[in-house]
Enzyme design. Structure first.
Site, mmCIF file in Angstrom:
data_model
loop_
_atom_site.group_PDB
_atom_site.id
_atom_site.type_symbol
_atom_site.label_atom_id
_atom_site.label_comp_id
_atom_site.label_asym_id
_atom_site.label_seq_id
_atom_site.Cartn_x
_atom_site.Cartn_y
_atom_site.Cartn_z
ATOM 1 N N ALA A 281 0.774 -1.217 -0.070
ATOM 2 C CA ALA A 281 -0.085 0.039 0.005
ATOM 3 C C ALA A 281 0.981 1.359 -0.073
ATOM 4 O O ALA A 281 0.562 2.348 0.415
ATOM 5 C CB ALA A 281 -0.859 0.040 1.173
ATOM 6 N N GLY B 138 1.548 0.816 -5.049
ATOM 7 C CA GLY B 138 0.278 0.042 -4.732
ATOM 8 C C GLY B 138 -0.675 0.956 -4.603
ATOM 9 O O GLY B 138 -2.126 0.440 -5.417
ATOM 10 N N ASP C 194 -0.931 -4.686 3.169
ATOM 11 C CA ASP C 194 0.075 -4.149 3.210
ATOM 12 C C ASP C 194 0.534 -4.769 4.827
ATOM 13 O O ASP C 194 -0.216 -5.251 5.432
ATOM 14 C CB ASP C 194 0.301 -2.757 3.538
ATOM 15 C CG ASP C 194 1.493 -2.001 3.597
ATOM 16 O OD1 ASP C 194 1.944 -1.872 2.478
ATOM 17 O OD2 ASP C 194 2.187 -2.084 4.532
ATOM 18 N N ARG D 190 13.202 2.461 -4.404
ATOM 19 C CA ARG D 190 14.493 2.807 -4.881
ATOM 20 C C ARG D 190 14.882 4.125 -4.347
ATOM 21 O O ARG D 190 13.920 5.324 -4.397
ATOM 22 C CB ARG D 190 14.680 2.929 -6.450
ATOM 23 C CG ARG D 190 15.907 3.007 -7.204
ATOM 24 C CD ARG D 190 15.552 2.744 -8.828
ATOM 25 N NE ARG D 190 16.738 2.987 -9.316
ATOM 26 C CZ ARG D 190 16.896 3.501 -10.687
ATOM 27 N NH1 ARG D 190 15.475 3.344 -11.266
ATOM 28 N NH2 ARG D 190 17.614 3.769 -11.309
ATOM 29 N N ARG E 299 18.392 -0.570 -9.435
ATOM 30 C CA ARG E 299 17.396 -1.540 -9.311
ATOM 31 C C ARG E 299 18.211 -2.791 -8.831
ATOM 32 O O ARG E 299 17.503 -3.497 -8.087
ATOM 33 C CB ARG E 299 16.600 -1.681 -10.615
ATOM 34 C CG ARG E 299 15.630 -0.519 -10.946
ATOM 35 C CD ARG E 299 14.885 -0.808 -12.417
ATOM 36 N NE ARG E 299 13.940 0.262 -12.574
ATOM 37 C CZ ARG E 299 14.314 1.344 -13.506
ATOM 38 N NH1 ARG E 299 15.610 1.173 -13.939
ATOM 39 N NH2 ARG E 299 13.311 2.158 -13.723
ATOM 40 N N HIS F 216 14.369 -4.238 -17.782
ATOM 41 C CA HIS F 216 13.709 -2.963 -16.974
ATOM 42 C C HIS F 216 14.940 -2.346 -16.318
ATOM 43 O O HIS F 216 14.837 -2.670 -14.900
ATOM 44 C CB HIS F 216 12.619 -3.256 -16.257
ATOM 45 C CG HIS F 216 11.953 -2.089 -15.608
ATOM 46 N ND1 HIS F 216 11.670 -1.145 -16.212
ATOM 47 C CD2 HIS F 216 11.601 -1.981 -14.214
ATOM 48 C CE1 HIS F 216 11.066 -0.188 -15.422
ATOM 49 N NE2 HIS F 216 11.125 -0.760 -14.291
#
Length: 312
Positions: free
Chosen positions: A8, A12, A32, A82, A88, A175
């Site tokens: 959450a 999210g 969550d 991040r 990442r 990605h």
């Protein structure tokens, strides 16, 4: 129809907000681990129903996966976000354990579920979800390519002063800031190649800005972006639930396609009620093939970290 969003946080909750605004499902469950956060955000969103005119219900729960039972689709956004200067790839150690546990809990209560992975590093987390779950490959989808392609269209639209809705442009590959491949030679403005309107220098600038799109926003706002990731995830869920057969770039498991095997990486796919239905082949130049090979090698190196750590 029930859809679950795990996490959450900003991504999210934005995903859940997009889902209820579109009336995609009868119920959206927002889960969550932090007490009260999902419940509070769910109430806040539900209090917009009379203003925005949606009929979907959103339920916030704290770490209770029984409330997710019977979900058709789940979006996993959980994990540490991040931070500025963080790649990442540096997220892998912490987020791998989180994603693996979430997938196990989801399948326990919804064995027929389709799972959309947003957590980073997204390609490696998608590979982990597939290998640890035993689900059919078409039911594990990584979201990153849809987001990167939207960012690519944004950069092109800014350079052309054109509507992003008139552009067709995709990003393939991993990605990541160094692994994504914006296919500028394939991009069109209402079927006309964008190269017809742009100098080589302008094209190179678009590609460069697209590749560091996430890092640019992280530096500006101090954490990962959330509006575009949330919208991208919701668009993909909608294509699944409504069986729209939309074409997205998504991180899916390859078994020889594009010359790669045993890897999840971004390629064009058709998204419908099956999850991802089929991979769409592209005619790549030799340079693009080399870039894709290099991207796959970088993703495979990240996957090896999971294997070396006995996570999979």
């Amino acid at each position: 129809m029930k859809i679950t969003v795990i996490g959450a946080g900003a991504v999210g909750s934005t995903t859940a907000d997009n889902l209820v605004r579109r009336n995609i499902a009868e119920e959206v469950v927002l889960l969550d681990i932090k007490e009260g956060v999902a419940e509070g955000k769910a109430q806040d969103m539900m209090q917009t129903a009379a203003l925005l005119g949606f009929d979907s219900t959103i339920k916030g729960v704290t770490n209770d996966y029984t409330q997710t039972a019977g979900s058709a689709v789940a979006v996993i956004t959980s994990g540490i976000p991040r931070k500025p200067g963080m790649t990442r790839e540096e997220l892998i150690g912490t987020n791998a354990g989180i994603v693996k546990s979430v997938v196990e809990n989801l399948i326990k209560h919804s064995p027929d579920i389709i799972i959309l992975i947003v957590s980073n590093p997204m390609d490696t987390m998608s590979y982990l979800a597939l290998k640890s779950s035993g689900l059919p490959k078409n039911r594990i989808i990584g979201m990153g390519g849809a987001l990167d392609s939207a960012r690519f269209k944004y950069q092109i639209s800014q350079k052309l002063q054109a509507s992003a809705n008139d552009l067709n442009a995709i990003v393939i590959g991993g990605h990541g800031d160094t692994t994504m491949i914006p296919l500028i030679h394939h991009a069109t403005w209402n079927s006309i190649p964008v190269r017809s309107f742009l100098t080589q220098e302008e094209q190179d600038d678009i590609v460069k800005k697209t590749m560091v799109g996430g890092a640019t926003l992280t530096a500006l706002i101090g954490t990962s972006a959330w509006y575009a990731p949330g919208a991208a995830a919701a668009a993909m869920v909608e294509s699944i639930v409504r069986d729209q057969n939309r074409l997205f770039t998504a991180s899916v498991f390859l078994e020889g396609e594009y010359g790669e095997e045993d890897i999840n990486i971004g390629v064009p796919v058709i998204i419908n009620k099956k999850g991802w239905d089929r991979i769409v082949p592209l005619e790549l130049s030799e340079d693009e093939k080399t870039l894709f090979k290099n991207s796959a090698n970088a993703v495979r190196n990240m996957n090896q970290v999971l294997k070396d750590s006995n996570i999979i």
